[in-house]
Design a protein around this motif. Structure first.
Motif, PDB file in Angstrom:
ATOM      1  N   ARG A  36       8.890   9.113  24.322  1.00  0.00           N
ATOM      2  CA  ARG A  36       8.669  10.659  24.379  1.00  0.00           C
ATOM      3  C   ARG A  36       7.043  10.938  24.575  1.00  0.00           C
ATOM      4  NH1 ARG A  36      12.339  13.487  20.096  1.00  0.00           N
ATOM      5  NH2 ARG A  36      14.488  12.533  20.746  1.00  0.00           N
ATOM      6  N   LYS A  37       6.715  11.318  26.058  1.00  0.00           N
ATOM      7  CA  LYS A  37       5.296  11.372  26.328  1.00  0.00           C
ATOM      8  C   LYS A  37       4.837  12.450  25.634  1.00  0.00           C
ATOM      9  CE  LYS A  37       5.697   8.791  30.803  1.00  0.00           C
ATOM     10  NZ  LYS A  37       5.848   8.720  32.309  1.00  0.00           N
ATOM     11  N   SER A  38       5.545  13.535  25.022  1.00  0.00           N
ATOM     12  CA  SER A  38       5.116  14.783  24.442  1.00  0.00           C
ATOM     13  C   SER A  38       4.486  14.305  23.021  1.00  0.00           C
ATOM     14  CB  SER A  38       6.052  15.795  24.442  1.00  0.00           C
ATOM     15  OG  SER A  38       7.342  15.442  23.833  1.00  0.00           O
ATOM     16  N   ALA A  39       4.882  13.197  22.412  1.00  0.00           N
ATOM     17  CA  ALA A  39       4.566  12.973  20.951  1.00  0.00           C
ATOM     18  C   ALA A  39       3.360  12.152  21.122  1.00  0.00           C
ATOM     19  CB  ALA A  39       5.831  12.012  20.561  1.00  0.00           C
ATOM     20  N   PRO A  40       2.719  12.362  19.861  1.00  0.00           N
ATOM     21  CA  PRO A  40       1.352  11.607  19.815  1.00  0.00           C
ATOM     22  C   PRO A  40       1.199  10.173  19.963  1.00  0.00           C
ATOM     23  CG  PRO A  40       1.645  13.229  18.048  1.00  0.00           C
ATOM     24  CD  PRO A  40       2.807  13.218  18.766  1.00  0.00           C
ATOM     25  N   ARG A  41       0.302   9.516  20.529  1.00  0.00           N
ATOM     26  CA  ARG A  41       0.496   8.001  20.731  1.00  0.00           C
ATOM     27  C   ARG A  41       0.725   7.331  19.811  1.00  0.00           C
ATOM     28  NH1 ARG A  41      -1.666   4.205  24.482  1.00  0.00           N
ATOM     29  NH2 ARG A  41      -2.406   2.286  23.476  1.00  0.00           N
ATOM     30  N   GLU A  42       0.129   7.612  18.419  1.00  0.00           N
ATOM     31  CA  GLU A  42       0.270   6.795  17.338  1.00  0.00           C
ATOM     32  C   GLU A  42       1.838   6.929  16.783  1.00  0.00           C
ATOM     33  OE1 GLU A  42      -1.413  10.865  15.815  1.00  0.00           O
ATOM     34  OE2 GLU A  42      -1.846   9.493  17.539  1.00  0.00           O
ATOM     35  N   LYS A  43       2.398   8.217  17.050  1.00  0.00           N
ATOM     36  CA  LYS A  43       3.948   8.132  16.433  1.00  0.00           C
ATOM     37  C   LYS A  43       4.781   7.334  17.516  1.00  0.00           C
ATOM     38  CE  LYS A  43       3.412  10.885  13.090  1.00  0.00           C
ATOM     39  NZ  LYS A  43       3.556  10.573  11.923  1.00  0.00           N
ATOM     40  N   ARG A  44       4.267   7.355  18.828  1.00  0.00           N
ATOM     41  CA  ARG A  44       5.082   6.530  19.849  1.00  0.00           C
ATOM     42  C   ARG A  44       4.904   4.980  19.311  1.00  0.00           C
ATOM     43  NH1 ARG A  44       3.342   8.192  25.743  1.00  0.00           N
ATOM     44  NH2 ARG A  44       5.169   6.830  26.336  1.00  0.00           N
ATOM     45  N   LEU A  45       3.818   4.595  19.122  1.00  0.00           N
ATOM     46  CA  LEU A  45       3.669   3.263  18.721  1.00  0.00           C
ATOM     47  C   LEU A  45       4.273   2.902  17.547  1.00  0.00           C
ATOM     48  CD1 LEU A  45      -0.095   2.828  19.688  1.00  0.00           C
ATOM     49  CD2 LEU A  45       1.834   1.771  20.854  1.00  0.00           C
ATOM     50  N   GLU A  46       4.271   3.620  16.674  1.00  0.00           N
ATOM     51  CA  GLU A  46       5.190   3.381  15.368  1.00  0.00           C
ATOM     52  C   GLU A  46       6.616   3.290  15.716  1.00  0.00           C
ATOM     53  OE1 GLU A  46       6.264   5.383  11.039  1.00  0.00           O
ATOM     54  OE2 GLU A  46       4.996   6.415  12.550  1.00  0.00           O
ATOM     55  N   ALA A  47       7.123   4.222  16.450  1.00  0.00           N
ATOM     56  CA  ALA A  47       8.801   3.866  16.936  1.00  0.00           C
ATOM     57  C   ALA A  47       8.924   2.726  17.914  1.00  0.00           C
ATOM     58  CB  ALA A  47       9.091   5.281  17.740  1.00  0.00           C
ATOM     59  N   LEU A  48       7.744   2.368  18.606  1.00  0.00           N
ATOM     60  CA  LEU A  48       7.991   1.162  19.363  1.00  0.00           C
ATOM     61  C   LEU A  48       7.886  -0.128  18.717  1.00  0.00           C
ATOM     62  CD1 LEU A  48       8.528   0.147  22.511  1.00  0.00           C
ATOM     63  CD2 LEU A  48       6.099   0.262  22.630  1.00  0.00           C
ATOM     64  N   GLU A  49       7.049  -0.154  17.665  1.00  0.00           N
ATOM     65  CA  GLU A  49       6.915  -1.293  16.774  1.00  0.00           C
ATOM     66  C   GLU A  49       8.318  -1.392  15.906  1.00  0.00           C
ATOM     67  OE1 GLU A  49       5.203  -3.569  16.945  1.00  0.00           O
ATOM     68  OE2 GLU A  49       3.135  -3.203  17.810  1.00  0.00           O
ATOM     69  N   LYS A  50       8.847  -0.392  15.516  1.00  0.00           N
ATOM     70  CA  LYS A  50      10.224  -0.477  14.822  1.00  0.00           C
ATOM     71  C   LYS A  50      11.566  -1.002  15.680  1.00  0.00           C
ATOM     72  CE  LYS A  50       9.307   2.964  11.050  1.00  0.00           C
ATOM     73  NZ  LYS A  50       9.840   2.211  10.144  1.00  0.00           N
ATOM     74  N   ALA A  51      11.241  -0.498  16.909  1.00  0.00           N
ATOM     75  CA  ALA A  51      12.249  -0.883  18.091  1.00  0.00           C
ATOM     76  C   ALA A  51      12.078  -2.292  18.260  1.00  0.00           C
ATOM     77  CB  ALA A  51      11.970  -0.341  19.328  1.00  0.00           C
ATOM     78  N   ARG A  52      10.794  -2.905  18.147  1.00  0.00           N
ATOM     79  CA  ARG A  52      10.569  -4.274  18.568  1.00  0.00           C
ATOM     80  C   ARG A  52      11.094  -5.407  17.260  1.00  0.00           C
ATOM     81  NH1 ARG A  52      10.764  -8.867  18.960  1.00  0.00           N
ATOM     82  NH2 ARG A  52       9.159 -10.361  19.921  1.00  0.00           N
ATOM     83  N   SER A  53      11.003  -4.629  16.046  1.00  0.00           N
ATOM     84  CA  SER A  53      11.567  -5.257  15.053  1.00  0.00           C
ATOM     85  C   SER A  53      13.104  -5.272  14.928  1.00  0.00           C
ATOM     86  CB  SER A  53      10.798  -4.708  13.667  1.00  0.00           C
ATOM     87  OG  SER A  53      11.577  -5.368  12.548  1.00  0.00           O
ATOM     88  N   SER A  54      13.489  -3.924  15.303  1.00  0.00           N
ATOM     89  CA  SER A  54      15.014  -3.752  15.295  1.00  0.00           C
ATOM     90  C   SER A  54      15.607  -4.827  16.255  1.00  0.00           C
ATOM     91  CB  SER A  54      15.234  -2.271  15.491  1.00  0.00           C
ATOM     92  OG  SER A  54      16.555  -1.963  15.532  1.00  0.00           O
ATOM     93  N   ALA A  55      14.998  -5.022  17.431  1.00  0.00           N
ATOM     94  CA  ALA A  55      15.551  -5.758  18.397  1.00  0.00           C
ATOM     95  C   ALA A  55      16.208  -7.156  18.137  1.00  0.00           C
ATOM     96  CB  ALA A  55      14.866  -5.927  19.710  1.00  0.00           C
ATOM     97  N   THR A  56      15.299  -7.631  16.997  1.00  0.00           N
ATOM     98  CA  THR A  56      15.608  -9.113  16.702  1.00  0.00           C
ATOM     99  C   THR A  56      16.922  -9.054  15.971  1.00  0.00           C
ATOM    100  OG1 THR A  56      14.773  -8.746  14.546  1.00  0.00           O
ATOM    101  CG2 THR A  56      13.244  -9.752  16.284  1.00  0.00           C
ATOM    102  N   ASP A  57      17.740  -7.895  15.579  1.00  0.00           N
ATOM    103  CA  ASP A  57      19.071  -8.011  15.077  1.00  0.00           C
ATOM    104  C   ASP A  57      20.179  -7.900  16.008  1.00  0.00           C
ATOM    105  OD1 ASP A  57      17.989  -8.125  12.289  1.00  0.00           O
ATOM    106  OD2 ASP A  57      17.827  -5.727  12.245  1.00  0.00           O
TER     107      ASP A  57
END
Length: 220
Positions: A36-57
Motif C-alpha cells: 500500500r503506497k499510501s501507507a508510511p514507509r515504516e508501516k509498510r516495512l513492518e508488514a513486509l517483515e511480518k510477511a517474510r516471517s510468515s512465509a516460512t510456515d
C-alpha cells in the motif's frame, strides 16, 4: 489508523492459526498491506517483515511463490539486501523440487524476472535456461502459459530473440490442443503475456496469431 488496525487483525491470525492454509492467506494479507503506497514507509516495512516471517510456515512450492513476491516488494522499497536474501531462500526451495513438479518452470521464470530487476541478468539467464526443458512436465492445458511466462522473463532480461522463440513455442503448445475452448483460452493467456512483456512482435509471430485467431471460429 486503518493500516494499524488491519495489521493487528492479521497478526492475531498469525498467533491463532498455525495451519498451512492460514499461513498462505496470512502472508498474502501482510504482503498486500506492505504494497500500500499510501501507507508510511515504516508501516509498510513492518508488514513486509511480518510477511517474510510468515512465509516460512507455508508448505511446498507455494512458499516459493510468496518469497518471490516478498522479494519484489523489498526491491520496490529499495532494500536490495533483503530482496536478495528472500530470492536466495526461494531459489534453494526451487532447486530442491523434483524436475517433474509441474510448477517448477514457472517458479524459475518468476525468480529470473526479479533477479533481472535487481540487475543480475546472468543469474536470471541461468534460471531460464534451467526452466525451458522442464516445461514438458507441465500439464497440457497450462503448457502454453508456462512457455509464455518464460518468454516474458527473457524479455525482462533484454533478450527479445529468446523471448520470441519462447512465445513461438507457446503458440505451438496452444495450437496442439484439440478442443476449441482450452485452445482459445491458451491463446488469450499468450496474448496477455505478450502485452505485459512489451515485446515487439515479429511479422511471423503476428501472422501466426492472426491465423490461430481465424481458426478459433471452427469448431468454437
Amino acid at each position: 489508523g486503518e493500516f494499524d488496525k488491519a495489521l493487528s487483525e492479521v497478526s492475531k491470525l498469525e498467533a491463532a492459526n498455525p495451519d498451512l492454509q492460514q499461513a498462505w492467506w496470512r502472508t498474502a494479507a501482510l504482503l498486500d498491506l506492505a504494497r500500500r503506497k499510501s501507507a508510511p514507509r515504516e508501516k509498510r516495512l513492518e508488514a513486509l517483515e511480518k510477511a517474510r516471517s510468515s512465509a516460512t510456515d507455508i508448505d511446498g512450492w507455494k512458499q516459493v511463490e510468496a518469497l518471490v513476491s516478498i522479494a519484489d516488494t523489498f526491491r520496490e522499497l529499495e532494500l536490495k539486501d533483503r530482496a536478495v536474501d528472500s530470492l536466495g531462500a526461494a531459489q534453494k526451495l526451487v532447486t530442491a523440487l523434483p524436475d517433474i513438479e509441474t510448477a517448477k518452470p514457472a517458479l524459475l521464470a518468476n525468480l529470473a524476472r526479479v533477479y533481472s530487476k535487481l540487475g543480475d541478468n546472468d543469474r536470471g539467464a541461468q534460471l531460464l535456461t534451467q526452466a525451458e526443458p522442464l516445461v514438458q512436465h507441465a500439464m497440457d492445458l497450462s503448457r502454453a502459459a508456462v512457455y509464455a511466462n518464460i518468454g516474458n522473463s527473457w524479455q525482462q532480461l533484454g533478450r527479445p530473440a529468446d523471448a520470441l522463440r519462447l512465445y513461438d513455442q507457446a503458440l505451438n503448445a496452444a495450437e496442439s490442443l484439440v478442443n476449441a475452448r482450452p485452445r482459445a483460452l491458451s491463446i488469450v493467456q499468450v496474448c496477455r503475456s505478450l502485452g505485459r512483456s512489451g515485446l515487439e512482435m515479429s511479422p511471423a509471430l503476428r501472422a501466426r496469431l492472426d491465423k490461430l485467431y481465424s481458426g478459433l471460429k471452427a469448431p468454437w
